[in-house]
Design a protein around this motif. Structure first.
Motif, PDB file in Angstrom:
ATOM      1  N   PHE A 201       2.016 -24.714 -22.536  1.00  0.00           N
ATOM      2  CA  PHE A 201       1.491 -23.926 -23.371  1.00  0.00           C
ATOM      3  C   PHE A 201       2.401 -22.621 -23.708  1.00  0.00           C
ATOM      4  N   LEU A 202       2.920 -21.865 -22.512  1.00  0.00           N
ATOM      5  CA  LEU A 202       3.947 -20.828 -22.942  1.00  0.00           C
ATOM      6  C   LEU A 202       5.156 -21.617 -23.678  1.00  0.00           C
ATOM      7  N   ALA A 203       5.524 -22.699 -23.335  1.00  0.00           N
ATOM      8  CA  ALA A 203       6.971 -23.294 -23.796  1.00  0.00           C
ATOM      9  C   ALA A 203       6.391 -23.507 -25.347  1.00  0.00           C
ATOM     10  N   ARG A 204       5.359 -23.922 -25.835  1.00  0.00           N
ATOM     11  CA  ARG A 204       4.892 -24.340 -27.235  1.00  0.00           C
ATOM     12  C   ARG A 204       4.832 -22.993 -27.845  1.00  0.00           C
ATOM     13  N   ALA A 205       4.481 -21.827 -27.306  1.00  0.00           N
ATOM     14  CA  ALA A 205       4.181 -20.550 -28.028  1.00  0.00           C
ATOM     15  C   ALA A 205       5.611 -19.727 -28.112  1.00  0.00           C
ATOM     16  N   GLN A 206       6.460 -20.066 -27.250  1.00  0.00           N
ATOM     17  CA  GLN A 206       7.641 -19.238 -27.380  1.00  0.00           C
ATOM     18  C   GLN A 206       8.408 -19.454 -28.546  1.00  0.00           C
ATOM     19  N   HIS A 207       9.009 -18.096 -28.735  1.00  0.00           N
ATOM     20  CA  HIS A 207       9.899 -18.046 -30.103  1.00  0.00           C
ATOM     21  C   HIS A 207      11.326 -18.916 -29.716  1.00  0.00           C
ATOM     22  N   ASP A 208      11.984 -19.260 -30.732  1.00  0.00           N
ATOM     23  CA  ASP A 208      13.045 -19.868 -30.493  1.00  0.00           C
ATOM     24  C   ASP A 208      14.350 -19.144 -29.816  1.00  0.00           C
ATOM     25  N   ASP A 209      13.972 -17.671 -30.102  1.00  0.00           N
ATOM     26  CA  ASP A 209      14.892 -16.816 -29.376  1.00  0.00           C
ATOM     27  C   ASP A 209      14.515 -16.376 -28.016  1.00  0.00           C
ATOM     28  N   GLY A 210      13.611 -17.294 -27.464  1.00  0.00           N
ATOM     29  CA  GLY A 210      13.254 -17.204 -26.012  1.00  0.00           C
ATOM     30  C   GLY A 210      12.145 -16.059 -25.650  1.00  0.00           C
ATOM     31  N   GLY A 211      11.754 -15.279 -26.771  1.00  0.00           N
ATOM     32  CA  GLY A 211      10.835 -14.454 -26.558  1.00  0.00           C
ATOM     33  C   GLY A 211       9.470 -14.704 -26.880  1.00  0.00           C
ATOM     34  N   PHE A 212       8.548 -13.839 -26.513  1.00  0.00           N
ATOM     35  CA  PHE A 212       7.029 -14.041 -26.449  1.00  0.00           C
ATOM     36  C   PHE A 212       6.469 -13.056 -27.127  1.00  0.00           C
ATOM     37  N   GLU A 213       5.213 -13.216 -27.834  1.00  0.00           N
ATOM     38  CA  GLU A 213       4.319 -12.075 -28.309  1.00  0.00           C
ATOM     39  C   GLU A 213       3.574 -11.501 -27.380  1.00  0.00           C
ATOM     40  N   ALA A 214       2.678 -10.401 -27.487  1.00  0.00           N
ATOM     41  CA  ALA A 214       2.101  -9.913 -26.266  1.00  0.00           C
ATOM     42  C   ALA A 214       0.915 -10.705 -25.953  1.00  0.00           C
ATOM     43  N   ARG A 215       0.314 -11.631 -26.644  1.00  0.00           N
ATOM     44  CA  ARG A 215      -0.664 -12.596 -26.225  1.00  0.00           C
ATOM     45  C   ARG A 215      -0.754 -13.505 -27.365  1.00  0.00           C
ATOM     46  N   TYR A 216      -1.672 -14.553 -27.348  1.00  0.00           N
ATOM     47  CA  TYR A 216      -1.812 -15.561 -28.050  1.00  0.00           C
ATOM     48  C   TYR A 216      -3.101 -16.148 -28.095  1.00  0.00           C
ATOM     49  N   LEU A 217      -3.719 -16.672 -29.232  1.00  0.00           N
ATOM     50  CA  LEU A 217      -4.692 -17.196 -29.467  1.00  0.00           C
ATOM     51  C   LEU A 217      -4.859 -18.567 -28.675  1.00  0.00           C
ATOM     52  N   PRO A 218      -6.001 -18.877 -28.012  1.00  0.00           N
ATOM     53  CA  PRO A 218      -5.948 -20.022 -27.142  1.00  0.00           C
ATOM     54  C   PRO A 218      -5.679 -21.259 -27.778  1.00  0.00           C
ATOM     55  N   ASP A 219      -6.127 -21.330 -29.287  1.00  0.00           N
ATOM     56  CA  ASP A 219      -5.662 -22.687 -30.057  1.00  0.00           C
ATOM     57  C   ASP A 219      -4.129 -22.876 -30.057  1.00  0.00           C
ATOM     58  N   GLY A 220      -3.327 -21.857 -29.583  1.00  0.00           N
ATOM     59  CA  GLY A 220      -1.981 -21.979 -29.835  1.00  0.00           C
ATOM     60  C   GLY A 220      -1.379 -21.956 -31.169  1.00  0.00           C
ATOM     61  N   SER A 221      -2.275 -21.228 -32.189  1.00  0.00           N
ATOM     62  CA  SER A 221      -1.801 -21.023 -33.497  1.00  0.00           C
ATOM     63  C   SER A 221      -1.204 -19.617 -33.556  1.00  0.00           C
ATOM     64  N   GLY A 222      -0.935 -18.907 -32.541  1.00  0.00           N
ATOM     65  CA  GLY A 222      -0.054 -17.530 -32.822  1.00  0.00           C
ATOM     66  C   GLY A 222      -0.828 -16.656 -32.097  1.00  0.00           C
ATOM     67  N   PRO A 223      -0.139 -15.311 -32.358  1.00  0.00           N
ATOM     68  CA  PRO A 223      -0.946 -14.091 -31.849  1.00  0.00           C
ATOM     69  C   PRO A 223      -2.105 -13.726 -32.806  1.00  0.00           C
ATOM     70  N   PRO A 224      -3.108 -12.995 -32.079  1.00  0.00           N
ATOM     71  CA  PRO A 224      -4.351 -12.676 -32.827  1.00  0.00           C
ATOM     72  C   PRO A 224      -3.958 -11.080 -33.895  1.00  0.00           C
ATOM     73  N   ASP A 225      -2.901 -10.749 -33.766  1.00  0.00           N
ATOM     74  CA  ASP A 225      -2.871  -9.405 -34.156  1.00  0.00           C
ATOM     75  C   ASP A 225      -1.232  -9.135 -34.196  1.00  0.00           C
ATOM     76  N   ASP A 226      -0.798  -7.964 -34.667  1.00  0.00           N
ATOM     77  CA  ASP A 226       0.649  -7.648 -34.810  1.00  0.00           C
ATOM     78  C   ASP A 226       1.116  -6.457 -33.962  1.00  0.00           C
ATOM     79  N   ARG A 227       0.522  -6.796 -32.296  1.00  0.00           N
ATOM     80  CA  ARG A 227       1.225  -6.067 -31.418  1.00  0.00           C
ATOM     81  C   ARG A 227       2.579  -6.325 -31.286  1.00  0.00           C
ATOM     82  N   THR A 228       3.262  -5.671 -30.751  1.00  0.00           N
ATOM     83  CA  THR A 228       4.645  -5.643 -30.660  1.00  0.00           C
ATOM     84  C   THR A 228       4.964  -6.589 -29.532  1.00  0.00           C
ATOM     85  N   ALA A 229       6.077  -7.401 -29.846  1.00  0.00           N
ATOM     86  CA  ALA A 229       6.331  -8.433 -28.703  1.00  0.00           C
ATOM     87  C   ALA A 229       6.839  -7.844 -27.425  1.00  0.00           C
ATOM     88  N   GLN A 230       6.624  -8.515 -26.353  1.00  0.00           N
ATOM     89  CA  GLN A 230       7.174  -7.995 -24.971  1.00  0.00           C
ATOM     90  C   GLN A 230       8.264  -8.504 -24.361  1.00  0.00           C
TER      91      GLN A 230
END
Length: 474
Positions: A201-230
């Motif tokens: 799941f994390l591999a699918r959510a991961q950005h192409d640049d290797g980074g991650f958002e702070a959190r993700y919707l459980p359906d894998g569609s992306g982050p729920p808000d505009d929190r800064t990536a971590q």
């Protein structure tokens, strides 16, 4: 931290001061409430949580308990157990007993078509899952804590590997950090397939640049808000991948799993190395406090060291020798810079020496492969600064509201076990075990009077408790 929308009430970096404001979620008491509230497996809160007779009183925060835990309905759906409700489960599972459970109370007044046969089929499947792995601490005083933590993690692992932090709406997201810890807990308790699903799941959510958002919707569609990536997310993902792989013996299966993990790890390695400045460190980023930062924190860089070190093994096993060497060199660069920058100050949150926080644990095992010189002393100092009436807070300068946070309490129990400090491990595990909810779940917080509060279960806390017990097992 997951779901904690009051996190910004702590010290802002610009001010360097902590206000005395308490959480405004509930009424603020002028004294600790009487003890005797039933928690965990119908156990009263320890009398030691109350102030001694004649002791000066202190205002403490009062927070609600959002639910007692989670359950599986006879239709297979995950449901919350409302606060104050003690449902009947089929033995040894989180499946509601259709013959005994008041579904109107558990399902907010709703009804279900509760077929006994289907409920027992679900229960058999969960029992088979438990039997396929191990229960750390089985036969000891913490077996129930361990078993229920495993059941809660299994229940909250959604299709597609979405490991949500909790079931209350504000926690029903996938945090890369929390998911990484759960993946390690799954692997170390014999559930490697589940661990790999979480990392997929994390591999699918991961950005192409290797980074991650702070959190993700459980359906894998992306982050729920505009929190800064971590930035720490890519460190935790690499770290978890390495520890999960380590649970497999050498051989063809291990090599196949390494190849499965390699894309996630490779992107994280490339992304991390691209962030490093001439100092050997990345720019400032939010960390587990989940607030914007204008200065680099130990909570960002220490997980990157841990992740890069584990990336070496994953990539080498997968045959990506060149990138494995790049990960090794980057790990040494970031480690050296981290020790030089944060070590002299005692591995505090910021490099100027102020504020002990839980990131002090991240420079020791099971995170860094070689503990940082001075790391143990810093960790002990942080534990003392973070002490609260029942357990620990996320930082020494955190709100003095009497609230214990189980993520940090269970994390320190695990680190203590890895350091061979069994007395401290047992003390912290006892604090968690004796302040569980009516379903036996580990809540996110415990009030000064011993009552569980906020979301229950919290998967990060459950995972760390399991890992602590696993480290104690011979």
């Amino acid at each position: 931290m997951p779901g904690d929308d009051a996190r910004t009430t702590g010290r802002r970096r610009a001010s360097r001061a902590v206000g005395p404001a308490l959480l405004a979620v509930g009424a603020i008491l002028a004294a600790v409430l009487p003890v005797g509230v039933q928690v965990g497996a119908a156990r009263p809160a320890a009398a030691a949580d109350a102030p001694a007779a004649g002791a000066p009183t202190t205002p403490y925060a009062v927070l609600p308990l959002f639910q007692e835990g989670v359950a599986i309905g006879p239709d297979g759906a995950v449901v919350a157990v409302p606060a104050g409700t003690r449902p009947a489960f089929l033995d040894g599972t989180r499946v509601l007993d259709p013959e005994l459970t008041n579904f109107g109370a558990v399902l907010d007044g709703g009804e279900v078509e509760h077929g006994t046969r289907e409920a027992h089929r679900l229960a058999d499947a969960q029992l088979a899952w438990l039997a396929a792995g191990s229960v750390p601490g089985a036969g000891g005083p913490f077996e129930d804590l361990s078993r229920t933590a495993l059941l809660d993690l299994h229940t909250l692992l959604l299709p597609g590997g979405a490991m949500v932090a909790g079931w209350e709406d504000r926690w029903r997201y996938v945090w890369p950090r929390d998911a990484a810890f759960v993946a390690v807990a799954f692997a170390r308790t014999g559930h490697v397939d589940d661990a790999l699903e979480v990392l997929d799941f994390l591999a699918r959510a991961q950005h192409d640049d290797g980074g991650f958002e702070a959190r993700y919707l459980p359906d894998g569609s992306g982050p729920p808000d505009d929190r800064t990536a971590q930035t720490d997310g890519q460190g935790w993902a690499m770290w978890a991948a390495g520890l999960v792989l380590a649970e497999l013996p050498p051989g063809p299966v291990r090599t196949v799993v390494a190849a499965r993990l390699a894309p996630l790890v490779a992107r994280a390695v490339d992304g991390t190395t691209s962030l490093l400045t001439t100092t050997g460190l990345p720019p400032a980023s939010p960390d587990y406090w989940e607030r914007d930062e204008d200065e680099l924190t130990l909570g960002t860089v220490a997980p990157l060291v841990a992740g890069l070190e584990q990336a070496v093994t994953v990539l080498a096993e997968a045959g990506d020798v060149e990138r494995a060497e790049r990960a090794r060199a980057s790990a040494l660069t970031v480690r050296t810079a981290t020790v030089e920058t944060f070590g002299a100050a005692g591995f505090t949150r910021y490099a100027d020496g102020a504020d002990h926080d839980a990131a002090a644990a991240f420079v020791l095992a099971p995170f860094w492969q070689r503990p940082a010189t001075g790391g143990r002393a810093a960790w002990l100092a942080s534990a003392e600064a973070m002490r609260r009436p029942v357990g620990l807070a996320p930082a020494g300068e955190w709100r003095q509201d009497g609230v214990t946070w189980t993520p940090q309490t269970s994390l320190y129990a695990w680190v203590a076990a890895e350091q061979g400090d069994h007395a401290r491990t047992l003390e912290l595990l006892s604090a968690i075990d004796s302040h569980r909810t009516l379903t036996g779940s580990v809540p996110e917080k415990v009030l000064a009077d011993g009552r569980p509060a906020a979301v229950a279960p919290l998967t990060w806390s459950a995972a760390c408790a399991l890992l602590a017990l696993d480290a104690l097992d011979p």
